[in-house]
Motif scaffolding. Structure first.
Motif, PDB file in Angstrom:
ATOM      1  N   ASP A 111    -104.382 -22.167 -23.180  1.00  0.00           N
ATOM      2  CA  ASP A 111    -105.320 -21.186 -23.477  1.00  0.00           C
ATOM      3  C   ASP A 111    -104.866 -20.568 -25.052  1.00  0.00           C
ATOM      4  OD1 ASP A 111    -107.229 -19.056 -24.000  1.00  0.00           O
ATOM      5  OD2 ASP A 111    -106.728 -17.998 -22.062  1.00  0.00           O
ATOM      6  N   LEU A 112    -105.735 -20.554 -25.926  1.00  0.00           N
ATOM      7  CA  LEU A 112    -105.397 -20.324 -27.155  1.00  0.00           C
ATOM      8  C   LEU A 112    -105.383 -18.696 -27.436  1.00  0.00           C
ATOM      9  CD1 LEU A 112    -107.431 -22.528 -29.687  1.00  0.00           C
ATOM     10  CD2 LEU A 112    -104.775 -22.167 -29.582  1.00  0.00           C
ATOM     11  N   ASN A 113    -105.832 -17.963 -26.204  1.00  0.00           N
ATOM     12  CA  ASN A 113    -105.694 -16.661 -26.133  1.00  0.00           C
ATOM     13  C   ASN A 113    -106.432 -15.819 -27.331  1.00  0.00           C
ATOM     14  OD1 ASN A 113    -104.865 -14.389 -24.467  1.00  0.00           O
ATOM     15  ND2 ASN A 113    -102.956 -14.112 -25.575  1.00  0.00           N
ATOM     16  N   CYS A 114    -107.694 -16.410 -27.561  1.00  0.00           N
ATOM     17  CA  CYS A 114    -108.250 -15.730 -28.614  1.00  0.00           C
ATOM     18  C   CYS A 114    -109.945 -15.719 -28.420  1.00  0.00           C
ATOM     19  CB  CYS A 114    -108.222 -16.438 -29.970  1.00  0.00           C
ATOM     20  SG  CYS A 114    -108.459 -18.122 -30.045  1.00  0.00           S
ATOM     21  N   GLY A 115    -110.197 -15.446 -27.355  1.00  0.00           N
ATOM     22  CA  GLY A 115    -111.601 -15.615 -26.753  1.00  0.00           C
ATOM     23  C   GLY A 115    -112.781 -15.104 -27.444  1.00  0.00           C
ATOM     24  N   TRP A 116    -112.500 -14.139 -28.504  1.00  0.00           N
ATOM     25  CA  TRP A 116    -113.576 -13.756 -29.372  1.00  0.00           C
ATOM     26  C   TRP A 116    -113.665 -14.482 -30.474  1.00  0.00           C
ATOM     27  CZ3 TRP A 116    -108.514 -12.013 -29.725  1.00  0.00           C
ATOM     28  CH2 TRP A 116    -107.960 -12.096 -31.018  1.00  0.00           C
ATOM     29  N   MET A 117    -112.852 -15.662 -30.885  1.00  0.00           N
ATOM     30  CA  MET A 117    -113.005 -16.299 -31.966  1.00  0.00           C
ATOM     31  C   MET A 117    -113.815 -17.730 -32.154  1.00  0.00           C
ATOM     32  SD  MET A 117    -109.437 -17.412 -34.146  1.00  0.00           S
ATOM     33  CE  MET A 117    -108.813 -16.017 -34.239  1.00  0.00           C
ATOM     34  N   GLU A 118    -114.346 -17.938 -32.972  1.00  0.00           N
ATOM     35  CA  GLU A 118    -115.178 -19.257 -33.397  1.00  0.00           C
ATOM     36  C   GLU A 118    -114.169 -20.018 -33.934  1.00  0.00           C
ATOM     37  OE1 GLU A 118    -116.503 -16.536 -34.664  1.00  0.00           O
ATOM     38  OE2 GLU A 118    -118.345 -16.033 -33.786  1.00  0.00           O
ATOM     39  N   HIS A 119    -113.188 -20.891 -33.192  1.00  0.00           N
ATOM     40  CA  HIS A 119    -112.292 -21.370 -33.916  1.00  0.00           C
ATOM     41  C   HIS A 119    -112.479 -23.006 -34.192  1.00  0.00           C
ATOM     42  CE1 HIS A 119    -111.158 -23.591 -30.054  1.00  0.00           C
ATOM     43  NE2 HIS A 119    -111.164 -22.442 -29.486  1.00  0.00           N
ATOM     44  N   PRO A 120    -111.749 -23.713 -35.037  1.00  0.00           N
ATOM     45  CA  PRO A 120    -112.364 -25.230 -35.332  1.00  0.00           C
ATOM     46  C   PRO A 120    -111.653 -26.127 -34.546  1.00  0.00           C
ATOM     47  CG  PRO A 120    -110.482 -24.267 -36.921  1.00  0.00           C
ATOM     48  CD  PRO A 120    -110.864 -23.074 -35.830  1.00  0.00           C
ATOM     49  N   PHE A 121    -111.211 -25.739 -33.235  1.00  0.00           N
ATOM     50  CA  PHE A 121    -110.560 -26.854 -32.359  1.00  0.00           C
ATOM     51  C   PHE A 121    -111.785 -27.307 -31.345  1.00  0.00           C
ATOM     52  CE2 PHE A 121    -106.702 -24.133 -33.513  1.00  0.00           C
ATOM     53  CZ  PHE A 121    -105.980 -25.359 -34.137  1.00  0.00           C
ATOM     54  N   LEU A 122    -111.677 -28.389 -31.179  1.00  0.00           N
ATOM     55  CA  LEU A 122    -112.458 -28.713 -29.919  1.00  0.00           C
ATOM     56  C   LEU A 122    -112.706 -28.234 -28.753  1.00  0.00           C
ATOM     57  CD1 LEU A 122    -112.523 -32.669 -30.902  1.00  0.00           C
ATOM     58  CD2 LEU A 122    -114.322 -31.037 -31.459  1.00  0.00           C
ATOM     59  N   THR A 123    -111.532 -28.031 -28.293  1.00  0.00           N
ATOM     60  CA  THR A 123    -110.990 -27.184 -26.786  1.00  0.00           C
ATOM     61  C   THR A 123    -110.380 -26.233 -27.056  1.00  0.00           C
ATOM     62  OG1 THR A 123    -109.576 -28.738 -26.283  1.00  0.00           O
ATOM     63  CG2 THR A 123    -111.939 -29.237 -25.883  1.00  0.00           C
ATOM     64  N   ASN A 124    -109.966 -25.158 -26.137  1.00  0.00           N
ATOM     65  CA  ASN A 124    -108.910 -24.165 -25.981  1.00  0.00           C
ATOM     66  C   ASN A 124    -107.588 -25.145 -25.237  1.00  0.00           C
ATOM     67  OD1 ASN A 124    -109.427 -21.865 -26.973  1.00  0.00           O
ATOM     68  ND2 ASN A 124    -111.186 -21.490 -25.396  1.00  0.00           N
ATOM     69  N   THR A 125    -107.795 -26.150 -24.693  1.00  0.00           N
ATOM     70  CA  THR A 125    -106.754 -26.823 -24.055  1.00  0.00           C
ATOM     71  C   THR A 125    -106.384 -28.236 -25.016  1.00  0.00           C
ATOM     72  OG1 THR A 125    -107.981 -28.091 -22.678  1.00  0.00           O
ATOM     73  CG2 THR A 125    -107.280 -25.839 -22.154  1.00  0.00           C
ATOM     74  N   PHE A 126    -105.186 -28.221 -25.203  1.00  0.00           N
ATOM     75  CA  PHE A 126    -104.832 -29.589 -26.038  1.00  0.00           C
ATOM     76  C   PHE A 126    -103.106 -29.698 -26.125  1.00  0.00           C
ATOM     77  CE2 PHE A 126    -105.952 -26.279 -29.131  1.00  0.00           C
ATOM     78  CZ  PHE A 126    -104.570 -26.199 -30.063  1.00  0.00           C
ATOM     79  N   LEU A 127    -102.890 -30.921 -26.392  1.00  0.00           N
ATOM     80  CA  LEU A 127    -101.241 -31.363 -26.395  1.00  0.00           C
ATOM     81  C   LEU A 127    -101.162 -30.960 -27.988  1.00  0.00           C
ATOM     82  CD1 LEU A 127     -98.568 -32.592 -25.210  1.00  0.00           C
ATOM     83  CD2 LEU A 127     -99.307 -34.526 -26.167  1.00  0.00           C
ATOM     84  N   VAL A 128    -100.004 -30.239 -28.252  1.00  0.00           N
ATOM     85  CA  VAL A 128     -99.752 -29.755 -29.653  1.00  0.00           C
ATOM     86  C   VAL A 128     -98.970 -31.177 -30.058  1.00  0.00           C
ATOM     87  CG1 VAL A 128     -98.262 -28.556 -31.370  1.00  0.00           C
ATOM     88  CG2 VAL A 128     -99.331 -27.511 -29.247  1.00  0.00           C
ATOM     89  N   ASP A 129     -99.522 -31.811 -31.433  1.00  0.00           N
ATOM     90  CA  ASP A 129     -98.990 -33.067 -31.572  1.00  0.00           C
ATOM     91  C   ASP A 129     -98.406 -33.288 -32.859  1.00  0.00           C
ATOM     92  OD1 ASP A 129    -101.277 -32.664 -33.140  1.00  0.00           O
ATOM     93  OD2 ASP A 129    -102.557 -34.206 -32.542  1.00  0.00           O
ATOM     94  N   GLY A 130     -98.095 -32.075 -33.550  1.00  0.00           N
ATOM     95  CA  GLY A 130     -97.311 -31.949 -34.723  1.00  0.00           C
ATOM     96  C   GLY A 130     -97.396 -30.544 -35.508  1.00  0.00           C
ATOM     97  N   ARG A 131     -96.520 -30.655 -36.410  1.00  0.00           N
ATOM     98  CA  ARG A 131     -96.535 -29.303 -37.098  1.00  0.00           C
ATOM     99  C   ARG A 131     -97.821 -28.891 -37.671  1.00  0.00           C
ATOM    100  NH1 ARG A 131     -91.901 -26.426 -35.301  1.00  0.00           N
ATOM    101  NH2 ARG A 131     -90.368 -27.730 -34.978  1.00  0.00           N
TER     102      ARG A 131
END
Length: 406
Positions: free
Chosen positions: A18-38
């Motif tokens: 959970d990105l823990n930013c429920g109010w935000m229209e963020h540019p990620f496809l989902t709130n859950t994902f593997l961190v694949d790099g810096r």
């Protein structure tokens, strides 16, 4: 296991739960994902996210991080402490003047009328028309009268939103919440009126955002996200061209996406660079957004939303104002479902303003017998029972609509 970590401790190989930013229209496809790099970590930091939750069963662990259960326990203790706190400064707070039963018909009528007026207004602005604030004044005054008479008649109605008319209904809900908030802070009728108008207008800039972005049933692209953020600036431009709009109303619109730590937009204002009205606006806007059902996410229960506001006040919101907002709306907001020590479920009907831990409730269901009960109103301040947990209507397959004030 779900754990909460600082973004500074985030490394490739961790799995974001959970990105823990429920109010935000963020540019990620989902709130859950593997961190694949810096690069992914840098993007998260650029959004102003300070803390998030990871799933240690799907990615790397951080041994000293607190579990979600530990975080929840701390937040619940803090909520109960806030409920028992007194305001730092003695303020005049206008007392509740009427019963829910007496106020409910007016509240429902006003809620419907104001939603329709805001929908028409935003459609007119989209067509290039100028805002006529004078048309809004009678409804705004009536909204204030209703909230001051008994806010528990109006506030549960803020949960009634449809996906296709969310933007309009969110504006009306924000107005009602703002009035209750300002009342708790002991603000004058004149300031409450300006705040209420500002809350009604705070998203007016979305009239200039294409419907393809505004109503997109999923995450926004980076380009769409950038475009969406322009609505605050558009809103200020629209209001400044309209006659009889106060500076307070403009600040509510201009600053409702600013954040206390400087991570917001459009000007990345920080701390007291944000007016008290802008700080209030950001709290009201986010609380209503995260407690509303949307096309792409299920809203949090009011009680859960309150906990999130408290959690996020460590960075994003003025902590003292969040405490005041919690006391204004209640740690068991009107319309919430709660479990009592007796095993019964009850809908919160009204607040005892001097005793927020013991609201007035309507008992409706027995969890042990798995059956409905004859509705019974109980003032928990009498000591006959007590709240032990928040509950979800959907878990018990209970329709909340019949239990709203009528």
């Amino acid at each position: 296991m779900i754990k909460k970590i600082s973004v500074e401790d985030l490394v490739p190989g961790m799995y974001v739960h959970d990105l823990n930013c429920g109010w935000m229209e963020h540019p990620f496809l989902t709130n859950t994902f593997l961190v694949d790099g810096r690069a992914r970590i840098a993007k998260i930091r650029s959004l102003g996210i300070k803390e998030l939750y990871i799933d240690t069963e799907r990615g790397l662990d951080l041994s000293h991080a607190r579990t979600v259960e530990e975080v929840e326990g701390t937040l619940q203790q803090q909520m109960e402490t806030i409920a028992e706190e007194r305001e730092d400064i003695a303020r005049f707070v206008e007392p509740i003047r009427g019963s829910i039963k007496a106020e409910a018909p007016r509240a429902r009528k006003l809620h419907t009328e104001t939603n329709q007026v805001i929908q028409n207004l935003m459609q007119s602005v989209r067509m290039g028309a100028q805002i006529e604030i004078d048309r809004m004044m009678p409804l705004t005054e009536s909204m204030i009268d209703s909230i001051l008479a008994n806010q528990s008649a109006m506030l549960p109605l803020t949960a009634l939103k449809r996906h296709d008319t969310y933007t309009f209904e969110h504006s009306v809900s924000s107005c009602a919440l703002m009035i209750a908030f300002a009342r708790k802070l002991g603000m004058s009728r004149e300031i409450i009126r300006d705040l209420a108008l500002g809350a009604l207008m705070h998203d007016i800039g979305k009239a200039r955002i294409p419907n393809s972005i505004l109503n997109k049933p999923g995450s926004l692209t980076s380009s769409e996200f950038t475009h969406m953020k322009l609505h605050a600036t558009h809103g200020v431009e629209i209001l400044e061209k309209a006659p009889n709009v106060s500076a307070i109303s403009v600040q509510v619109t201009a600053q409702h996406h600013e954040r206390y730590d400087g991570s917001g937009y459009p000007k990345r204002l920080k701390g007291d660079e944000i007016s008290i009205y802008g700080k209030m606006s950001s709290i009201v806007d986010v609380y209503d957004a995260i407690s509303s059902n949307r096309v792409y996410h299920r809203g949090l229960r009011p009680s859960e939303a309150m906990k999130k506001m408290l959690e996020w006040s460590e960075f994003h919101f003025d902590p003292k104002l969040v405490h005041s907002f919690i006391r204004a709306i209640g740690i068991y907001p009107a319309g919430s479902l709660v479990r009592l020590e007796s095993g019964r479920l009850a809908v919160v009907r009204d607040q005892n303003e001097g005793d927020l831990l013991h609201p007035v409730v309507t008992v409706i269901y027995h969890t042990h017998k798995m059956q409905y009960l004859p509705p019974e109103q109980i003032d928990l301040a009498s000591g006959v029972d007590r709240v032990i947990s928040y509950e979800d209507f959907s878990k018990w397959k209970i329709d909340p609509l019949p239990w709203l004030p009528a």
